[in-house]
Motif scaffolding. Structure first.
Motif, mmCIF file in Angstrom:
data_model
loop_
_atom_site.group_PDB
_atom_site.id
_atom_site.type_symbol
_atom_site.label_atom_id
_atom_site.label_comp_id
_atom_site.label_asym_id
_atom_site.label_seq_id
_atom_site.Cartn_x
_atom_site.Cartn_y
_atom_site.Cartn_z
ATOM 1 N N ASN A 190 0.845 -1.201 0.000
ATOM 2 C CA ASN A 190 0.000 0.000 0.000
ATOM 3 C C ASN A 190 0.878 1.247 0.000
ATOM 4 O OD1 ASN A 190 -2.269 -1.569 0.028
ATOM 5 N ND2 ASN A 190 -2.697 -1.286 2.215
ATOM 6 N N GLN A 191 1.982 1.187 0.738
ATOM 7 C CA GLN A 191 2.922 2.305 0.778
ATOM 8 C C GLN A 191 3.631 2.452 -0.575
ATOM 9 O OE1 GLN A 191 3.142 4.605 2.982
ATOM 10 N NE2 GLN A 191 4.872 5.657 2.045
ATOM 11 N N LEU A 192 3.911 1.312 -1.227
ATOM 12 C CA LEU A 192 4.536 1.358 -2.562
ATOM 13 C C LEU A 192 3.602 2.054 -3.562
ATOM 14 C CD1 LEU A 192 6.759 0.702 -4.604
ATOM 15 C CD2 LEU A 192 5.919 -1.653 -4.704
ATOM 16 N N ASP A 193 2.285 1.848 -3.403
ATOM 17 C CA ASP A 193 1.314 2.558 -4.253
ATOM 18 C C ASP A 193 1.539 4.064 -4.172
ATOM 19 O OD1 ASP A 193 -0.147 0.430 -5.312
ATOM 20 O OD2 ASP A 193 -1.559 0.381 -3.635
ATOM 21 N N VAL A 194 1.762 4.561 -2.933
ATOM 22 C CA VAL A 194 1.959 5.994 -2.701
ATOM 23 C C VAL A 194 3.228 6.473 -3.425
ATOM 24 C CG1 VAL A 194 2.359 7.755 -0.920
ATOM 25 C CG2 VAL A 194 0.778 5.865 -0.466
ATOM 26 N N VAL A 195 4.289 5.673 -3.296
ATOM 27 C CA VAL A 195 5.567 6.016 -3.929
ATOM 28 C C VAL A 195 5.406 6.052 -5.455
ATOM 29 C CG1 VAL A 195 7.965 5.291 -4.261
ATOM 30 C CG2 VAL A 195 6.894 5.054 -2.006
ATOM 31 N N LEU A 196 4.694 5.075 -5.998
ATOM 32 C CA LEU A 196 4.506 4.996 -7.449
ATOM 33 C C LEU A 196 3.664 6.177 -7.954
ATOM 34 C CD1 LEU A 196 3.914 1.151 -7.678
ATOM 35 C CD2 LEU A 196 5.884 2.369 -8.598
ATOM 36 N N ALA A 197 2.679 6.605 -7.149
ATOM 37 C CA ALA A 197 1.864 7.752 -7.542
ATOM 38 C C ALA A 197 2.721 9.012 -7.595
ATOM 39 C CB ALA A 197 0.711 7.940 -6.542
ATOM 40 N N ARG A 198 3.646 9.127 -6.617
ATOM 41 C CA ARG A 198 4.572 10.261 -6.599
ATOM 42 C C ARG A 198 5.479 10.230 -7.834
ATOM 43 N NH1 ARG A 198 7.082 9.263 -1.112
ATOM 44 N NH2 ARG A 198 5.259 9.583 0.170
ATOM 45 N N MET A 199 5.934 9.034 -8.218
ATOM 46 C CA MET A 199 6.817 8.910 -9.385
ATOM 47 C C MET A 199 6.094 9.344 -10.647
ATOM 48 S SD MET A 199 8.663 5.250 -8.578
ATOM 49 C CE MET A 199 9.796 5.142 -9.976
ATOM 50 N N ALA A 200 4.792 9.034 -10.726
ATOM 51 C CA ALA A 200 4.009 9.387 -11.914
ATOM 52 C C ALA A 200 3.795 10.891 -11.990
ATOM 53 C CB ALA A 200 2.660 8.664 -11.879
ATOM 54 N N ASP A 201 3.640 11.544 -10.827
ATOM 55 C CA ASP A 201 3.375 12.973 -10.786
ATOM 56 C C ASP A 201 4.614 13.811 -11.053
ATOM 57 O OD1 ASP A 201 0.824 12.439 -10.224
ATOM 58 O OD2 ASP A 201 0.972 12.758 -8.055
ATOM 59 N N GLY A 202 5.667 13.469 -10.314
ATOM 60 C CA GLY A 202 6.842 14.331 -10.351
ATOM 61 C C GLY A 202 7.864 13.898 -11.374
ATOM 62 N N PRO A 203 8.983 14.626 -11.440
ATOM 63 C CA PRO A 203 10.084 14.214 -12.297
ATOM 64 C C PRO A 203 10.671 12.922 -11.738
ATOM 65 C CG PRO A 203 10.732 16.088 -10.931
ATOM 66 C CD PRO A 203 9.293 15.826 -10.645
ATOM 67 N N THR A 204 10.963 11.967 -12.592
ATOM 68 C CA THR A 204 11.443 10.679 -12.096
ATOM 69 C C THR A 204 12.902 10.466 -12.450
ATOM 70 O OG1 THR A 204 10.587 9.611 -14.065
ATOM 71 C CG2 THR A 204 9.221 9.547 -12.092
#
Lengths: 155, 113
Positions: free
Chosen positions: B99-113
């Motif tokens: 569930n925490q990885l979901d949060v990290v992946l959402a951040r990766m999609a939003d911001g510069p990766t």
């Protein structure tokens, strides 16, 4: 949250599957890059992760260590056996609590599933001695310690 | 999970590691049966089957009782339940982590990766 499935097979093997709404490149990277690992691998309040190092190449080693802030903690070290970019990670790892447990072999696959990724992780259950050590630590420090280790193993 | 539960869990996993014992367990799941009946599908001596049944009994997977001179065996659902708490704990841990990885992946999609 997408459902998680956990099935047992063979003598003591467990397969965990979970779908993620993200491309496989991102899920794969989140398993290898320390800056990303740090953001999801630690779940216990009050615990920190002073060491998070990965040498993500075949034969490269990784080292993670956790600290409960009260002088307790444990570490995991391991080695990458196979890295198939965006598709598969195979590694061995052992816990140091503080003596090393026997090597555990883990294979994680990332399969493209529409716009998302289907992750499947296959691991061997920790042997009875390692399970006992984890539970003993939980008995001494509260169940948080056992859960912290369960969170840490086999990711 | 207390030490007694852990010890029982270890015995359950050890007992289930053997394919013959898993097959005997499946036989016992059909209903209460004598040792001879449980042994019938296997090409092994009765003492060998008795030894396997003892391991399953010690692991809490099978319950035995006597009826006259006959020893009857049946599946013990409690024994199988012992494995469940361990797997539940593992499943909870993965659930929280992913569930925490979901949060990290959402951040990766939003911001510069």
């Amino acid at each position: 949250m997408p459902p998680l499935t956990l099935i047992t097979h063979g003598d003591a093997n467990v397969t965990v599957t979970r779908r993620f709404a993200a491309p496989s490149e991102h899920v794969y990277r989140a398993h290898l890059e320390p800056d990303l690992i740090r953001q999801w691998i630690i779940a216990m309040p009050g615990w920190s992760m002073p060491i998070c190092e990965t040498d993500s190449q075949v034969g490269g080693e990784f080292h993670f260590a956790w600290d409960d802030g009260e002088g307790g903690g444990f570490a995991i070290t391991g080695q990458y056996i196979l890295l198939d970019p965006n598709q598969r990670i195979e590694h061995v790892e052992r816990m140091h609590i503080p003596d090393p447990t026997p090597d555990n072999h883990i294979e994680t696959t990332f399969e493209v599933d529409g716009a998302g990724t289907l992750l499947a992780l296959e691991m061997t259950l920790p042997d009875s001695a390692a399970r006992q050590e984890m539970l003993d630590m939980g008995a001494a420090d509260g169940m948080d310690a056992s859960y912290a280790m369960l969170d840490a193993i086999a990711f | 999970m207390d030490c007694q539960t852990t010890a029982m869990l270890d015995r359950s996993f050890a007992a289930l590691a053997d394919p013959t014992r898993r097959a005997i367990l499946l036989q016992a799941a059909q209903g209460e049966a004598g040792v001879m009946e449980l042994a019938a599908p296997f090409e092994m001596s009765q003492p060998a089957v008795t030894r396997h049944i003892k391991v399953l009994t010690d692991a809490g997977l099978i319950k035995r009782r006597s009826q006259g001179t006959k020893r009857l065996c049946r599946l013990s659902p409690d024994g199988l339940d012992n494995i469940a708490p361990w797997l539940t704990m593992l499943s909870d841990a993965y659930g929280a982590k992913y569930n925490q990885l979901d949060v990290v992946l959402a951040r990766m999609a939003d911001g510069p990766t």
